[in-house]
Design a protein around this motif. Sequence first.
Motif, PDB file in Angstrom:
ATOM      1  N   MET A 190       0.829  -1.196   0.000  1.00  0.00           N
ATOM      2  CA  MET A 190       0.000   0.000   0.000  1.00  0.00           C
ATOM      3  C   MET A 190       0.868   1.252   0.000  1.00  0.00           C
ATOM      4  SD  MET A 190      -3.276  -0.918   2.393  1.00  0.00           S
ATOM      5  CE  MET A 190      -2.581  -2.135   3.494  1.00  0.00           C
ATOM      6  N   TRP A 191       1.941   1.229   0.762  1.00  0.00           N
ATOM      7  CA  TRP A 191       2.868   2.351   0.776  1.00  0.00           C
ATOM      8  C   TRP A 191       3.662   2.426  -0.524  1.00  0.00           C
ATOM      9  CZ3 TRP A 191       2.671   6.149   4.238  1.00  0.00           C
ATOM     10  CH2 TRP A 191       1.987   5.900   5.440  1.00  0.00           C
ATOM     11  N   LEU A 192       4.083   1.288  -1.027  1.00  0.00           N
ATOM     12  CA  LEU A 192       4.860   1.292  -2.271  1.00  0.00           C
ATOM     13  C   LEU A 192       4.054   1.884  -3.423  1.00  0.00           C
ATOM     14  CD1 LEU A 192       6.620  -2.213  -2.131  1.00  0.00           C
ATOM     15  CD2 LEU A 192       7.455   0.004  -1.301  1.00  0.00           C
ATOM     16  N   LEU A 193       2.777   1.550  -3.514  1.00  0.00           N
ATOM     17  CA  LEU A 193       1.931   2.102  -4.567  1.00  0.00           C
ATOM     18  C   LEU A 193       1.813   3.617  -4.433  1.00  0.00           C
ATOM     19  CD1 LEU A 193      -0.904  -0.601  -4.613  1.00  0.00           C
ATOM     20  CD2 LEU A 193       0.775  -0.186  -6.430  1.00  0.00           C
ATOM     21  N   GLY A 194       1.677   4.093  -3.200  1.00  0.00           N
ATOM     22  CA  GLY A 194       1.586   5.531  -2.977  1.00  0.00           C
ATOM     23  C   GLY A 194       2.860   6.262  -3.343  1.00  0.00           C
ATOM     24  N   GLY A 195       3.987   5.541  -3.335  1.00  0.00           N
ATOM     25  CA  GLY A 195       5.266   6.133  -3.689  1.00  0.00           C
ATOM     26  C   GLY A 195       5.649   5.932  -5.135  1.00  0.00           C
ATOM     27  N   GLY A 196       4.716   5.436  -5.944  1.00  0.00           N
ATOM     28  CA  GLY A 196       4.977   5.257  -7.360  1.00  0.00           C
ATOM     29  C   GLY A 196       5.656   3.952  -7.722  1.00  0.00           C
ATOM     30  N   GLY A 197       5.735   3.020  -6.765  1.00  0.00           N
ATOM     31  CA  GLY A 197       6.371   1.728  -7.026  1.00  0.00           C
ATOM     32  C   GLY A 197       5.394   0.585  -6.909  1.00  0.00           C
ATOM     33  N   GLY A 198       5.875  -0.530  -6.409  1.00  0.00           N
ATOM     34  CA  GLY A 198       5.074  -1.736  -6.268  1.00  0.00           C
ATOM     35  C   GLY A 198       5.970  -2.946  -6.314  1.00  0.00           C
ATOM     36  N   TYR A 199       5.369  -4.118  -6.372  1.00  0.00           N
ATOM     37  CA  TYR A 199       6.152  -5.356  -6.417  1.00  0.00           C
ATOM     38  C   TYR A 199       6.556  -5.750  -7.834  1.00  0.00           C
ATOM     39  CZ  TYR A 199       4.732  -6.215  -1.560  1.00  0.00           C
ATOM     40  OH  TYR A 199       4.545  -6.133  -0.209  1.00  0.00           O
ATOM     41  N   ILE A 200       5.780  -5.307  -8.842  1.00  0.00           N
ATOM     42  CA  ILE A 200       5.955  -5.778 -10.216  1.00  0.00           C
ATOM     43  C   ILE A 200       6.095  -4.581 -11.147  1.00  0.00           C
ATOM     44  CG2 ILE A 200       4.843  -7.085 -12.090  1.00  0.00           C
ATOM     45  CD1 ILE A 200       5.632  -8.854  -9.819  1.00  0.00           C
ATOM     46  N   ASP A 201       6.992  -4.675 -12.129  1.00  0.00           N
ATOM     47  CA  ASP A 201       7.101  -3.598 -13.115  1.00  0.00           C
ATOM     48  C   ASP A 201       6.145  -3.838 -14.277  1.00  0.00           C
ATOM     49  OD1 ASP A 201       8.267  -5.481 -14.826  1.00  0.00           O
ATOM     50  OD2 ASP A 201      10.316  -4.790 -14.432  1.00  0.00           O
ATOM     51  N   ASP A 202       6.191  -2.968 -15.255  1.00  0.00           N
ATOM     52  CA  ASP A 202       5.244  -3.047 -16.361  1.00  0.00           C
ATOM     53  C   ASP A 202       5.406  -4.313 -17.196  1.00  0.00           C
ATOM     54  OD1 ASP A 202       4.137  -0.646 -15.632  1.00  0.00           O
ATOM     55  OD2 ASP A 202       5.317   0.547 -17.055  1.00  0.00           O
ATOM     56  N   SER A 203       6.572  -4.929 -17.135  1.00  0.00           N
ATOM     57  CA  SER A 203       6.800  -6.153 -17.899  1.00  0.00           C
ATOM     58  C   SER A 203       6.423  -7.408 -17.126  1.00  0.00           C
ATOM     59  CB  SER A 203       8.275  -6.239 -18.319  1.00  0.00           C
ATOM     60  OG  SER A 203       9.100  -6.474 -17.180  1.00  0.00           O
ATOM     61  N   GLY A 204       5.984  -7.226 -15.866  1.00  0.00           N
ATOM     62  CA  GLY A 204       5.601  -8.372 -15.053  1.00  0.00           C
ATOM     63  C   GLY A 204       6.727  -8.973 -14.252  1.00  0.00           C
ATOM     64  N   SER A 205       7.877  -8.298 -14.196  1.00  0.00           N
ATOM     65  CA  SER A 205       9.018  -8.783 -13.421  1.00  0.00           C
ATOM     66  C   SER A 205       9.032  -8.123 -12.044  1.00  0.00           C
ATOM     67  CB  SER A 205      10.331  -8.472 -14.150  1.00  0.00           C
ATOM     68  OG  SER A 205      10.368  -9.105 -15.409  1.00  0.00           O
ATOM     69  N   TYR A 206       9.596  -8.816 -11.052  1.00  0.00           N
ATOM     70  CA  TYR A 206       9.703  -8.228  -9.727  1.00  0.00           C
ATOM     71  C   TYR A 206      10.598  -6.987  -9.761  1.00  0.00           C
ATOM     72  CZ  TYR A 206       7.614 -12.429  -7.668  1.00  0.00           C
ATOM     73  OH  TYR A 206       6.760 -13.438  -7.319  1.00  0.00           O
ATOM     74  N   GLU A 207      10.209  -5.963  -8.996  1.00  0.00           N
ATOM     75  CA  GLU A 207      11.015  -4.745  -8.870  1.00  0.00           C
ATOM     76  C   GLU A 207      11.048  -4.297  -7.410  1.00  0.00           C
ATOM     77  OE1 GLU A 207       9.452  -1.290 -10.791  1.00  0.00           O
ATOM     78  OE2 GLU A 207       7.559  -1.354  -9.699  1.00  0.00           O
ATOM     79  N   ILE A 208      11.225  -5.232  -6.513  1.00  0.00           N
ATOM     80  CA  ILE A 208      11.041  -4.969  -5.087  1.00  0.00           C
ATOM     81  C   ILE A 208      12.059  -3.970  -4.547  1.00  0.00           C
ATOM     82  CG2 ILE A 208      11.112  -6.072  -2.801  1.00  0.00           C
ATOM     83  CD1 ILE A 208       9.786  -8.520  -4.180  1.00  0.00           C
ATOM     84  N   ASP A 209      13.277  -3.938  -5.074  1.00  0.00           N
ATOM     85  CA  ASP A 209      14.280  -2.994  -4.576  1.00  0.00           C
ATOM     86  C   ASP A 209      14.470  -1.810  -5.521  1.00  0.00           C
ATOM     87  OD1 ASP A 209      15.480  -4.449  -6.582  1.00  0.00           O
ATOM     88  OD2 ASP A 209      17.394  -4.703  -5.526  1.00  0.00           O
ATOM     89  N   SER A 210      13.417  -1.420  -6.223  1.00  0.00           N
ATOM     90  CA  SER A 210      13.505  -0.266  -7.116  1.00  0.00           C
ATOM     91  C   SER A 210      13.801   1.000  -6.316  1.00  0.00           C
ATOM     92  CB  SER A 210      12.196  -0.082  -7.880  1.00  0.00           C
ATOM     93  OG  SER A 210      11.161   0.318  -7.002  1.00  0.00           O
ATOM     94  N   ALA A 211      14.275   2.018  -7.024  1.00  0.00           N
ATOM     95  CA  ALA A 211      14.580   3.284  -6.367  1.00  0.00           C
ATOM     96  C   ALA A 211      13.344   3.873  -5.698  1.00  0.00           C
ATOM     97  CB  ALA A 211      15.150   4.270  -7.389  1.00  0.00           C
ATOM     98  N   GLU A 212      12.178   3.750  -6.359  1.00  0.00           N
ATOM     99  CA  GLU A 212      10.933   4.270  -5.775  1.00  0.00           C
ATOM    100  C   GLU A 212      10.595   3.559  -4.468  1.00  0.00           C
ATOM    101  OE1 GLU A 212      10.705   4.798 -10.233  1.00  0.00           O
ATOM    102  OE2 GLU A 212      11.286   3.185  -8.857  1.00  0.00           O
ATOM    103  N   ASN A 213      10.769   2.237  -4.451  1.00  0.00           N
ATOM    104  CA  ASN A 213      10.440   1.481  -3.248  1.00  0.00           C
ATOM    105  C   ASN A 213      11.392   1.798  -2.101  1.00  0.00           C
ATOM    106  OD1 ASN A 213       8.392   0.314  -4.700  1.00  0.00           O
ATOM    107  ND2 ASN A 213       9.390  -1.668  -4.961  1.00  0.00           N
ATOM    108  N   VAL A 214      12.675   1.962  -2.408  1.00  0.00           N
ATOM    109  CA  VAL A 214      13.647   2.316  -1.371  1.00  0.00           C
ATOM    110  C   VAL A 214      13.308   3.695  -0.796  1.00  0.00           C
ATOM    111  CG1 VAL A 214      16.065   2.857  -0.903  1.00  0.00           C
ATOM    112  CG2 VAL A 214      15.476   0.856  -2.287  1.00  0.00           C
ATOM    113  N   ARG A 215      12.946   4.644  -1.659  1.00  0.00           N
ATOM    114  CA  ARG A 215      12.573   5.976  -1.172  1.00  0.00           C
ATOM    115  C   ARG A 215      11.353   5.912  -0.260  1.00  0.00           C
ATOM    116  NH1 ARG A 215      14.046   7.936  -6.426  1.00  0.00           N
ATOM    117  NH2 ARG A 215      11.874   7.776  -7.153  1.00  0.00           N
ATOM    118  N   THR A 216      10.396   5.049  -0.608  1.00  0.00           N
ATOM    119  CA  THR A 216       9.204   4.917   0.227  1.00  0.00           C
ATOM    120  C   THR A 216       9.566   4.457   1.633  1.00  0.00           C
ATOM    121  OG1 THR A 216       7.694   4.501  -1.608  1.00  0.00           O
ATOM    122  CG2 THR A 216       7.073   3.591   0.531  1.00  0.00           C
TER     123      THR A 216
END
Length: 407
Positions: A190-216
């Motif tokens: 829920m927090w990751l979505l609010g920060g512009g991230g999430g668990y999955i990128d547009d291609s369907g791959s995991y993006e758990i340690d993305s820059a957006e998620n770390v900032r969140t």
Amino acid sequence: MTATLAGCGGGADGGSGEVTLKLVAADYGTGPANSSRKYWEGLVKGFESSHPGIKVDITIHSWKDIDREVAAMVKKGQAPDIAQIGSYADYAKAGKLYRADEMLSIRSQANFLPSLAEAGSVDRTQYGLPFVASTRLLFYNKKFFAQAGLDAPRTWDDIRNDAAVLAQRGVTYPFALPLGPEEAQAEAVMWLLGGGGGYIDDSGSYEIDSAENVRTFDWLKTNLVDKGLVGPTAPGKLDRQKAFDAFTDGRVGMLNGHPTLMQEAERKGVSVGMVPMPGVKGPGKSSLGVADWIMGFKQNGHRVQLGKFFDYLFTDKNVIDFADEYDLLPVTDSASAAMESDTRYKQLWKFLDALPDSQFYPYNKTSWARSSESIKENIGKAVEPGGSPASVLGRIARDAAAAARED
């Protein structure tokens, strides 16, 4: 109702004479008085009376046991015809399930909310039929906010500032942040979505340690946890149910919640405000959506009969009856529209509004179960004193990547 696509089948799928479908379902009730068995017995009675020659045998298990019980049945070569459980992807990828279009009428399949139909699909083919859904909103204690002269939060900065005021006024949990293992994967995303991230990128791959998620998680640690605005229990030790209990006891200012919590809080005299989950600069574009699934197994060859049962199950009355009983959300367009036009369900309207744009867990990945366990086990460490969000998210990302190699 439109004739099922399965109606032209023959052989074992066509069948003749009486057929008994084996149904195994989860219990959403809290005891005998509201056991899901009552719903299924009433539904099956109506189905059997209008479909002579098809009987349905019902088995109900608790949520604690249901997935294990179905897995054991399948392993023994005794798969049920119908399973209503928490996930479908393993069985779909093993070739054990009928496709939705092999069972359902065109009308029934097209009636699912598009986001739910997509969440039930593997390689763009739907196998998981959404049974019931839920989404999340930010809840706040209206009494506390009124006494403090606060407006409902719209941004993360509002959450921080409101929580600081509530802390000064002695609220035990200004913002309850349950990152304990019970359902940390929900709170986190829920927090990751609010920060512009999430668990999955547009291609369907995991993006758990993305820059957006770390900032969140840097923001959460710095602005809420390190400032002492999350209450006496460390987030990594606080489970969802304990946070919910504290809210219904009047000890929480804000937290993320679902429809069942709304009903329980109001039963206990807590006046509840609800708004879309705030984001960095305003309300988030999407919320977390959660779904449970029902599916048809191929083993017994009852494709036609399954289609008839599912077409009956997904009529508006049956969908709404179950959702209403357990304060959940319907999974079809027509049932959602019916509830949105009926003032008896006014308390659910904000949740219904949020559902079509909600983001769902990657249910179509067999790796999600393992990835989710890593999130539950580790994510709370990201906000511990001295913890490093980048390091913790990196560890979870590596676990998810290892699990994904099995997809």
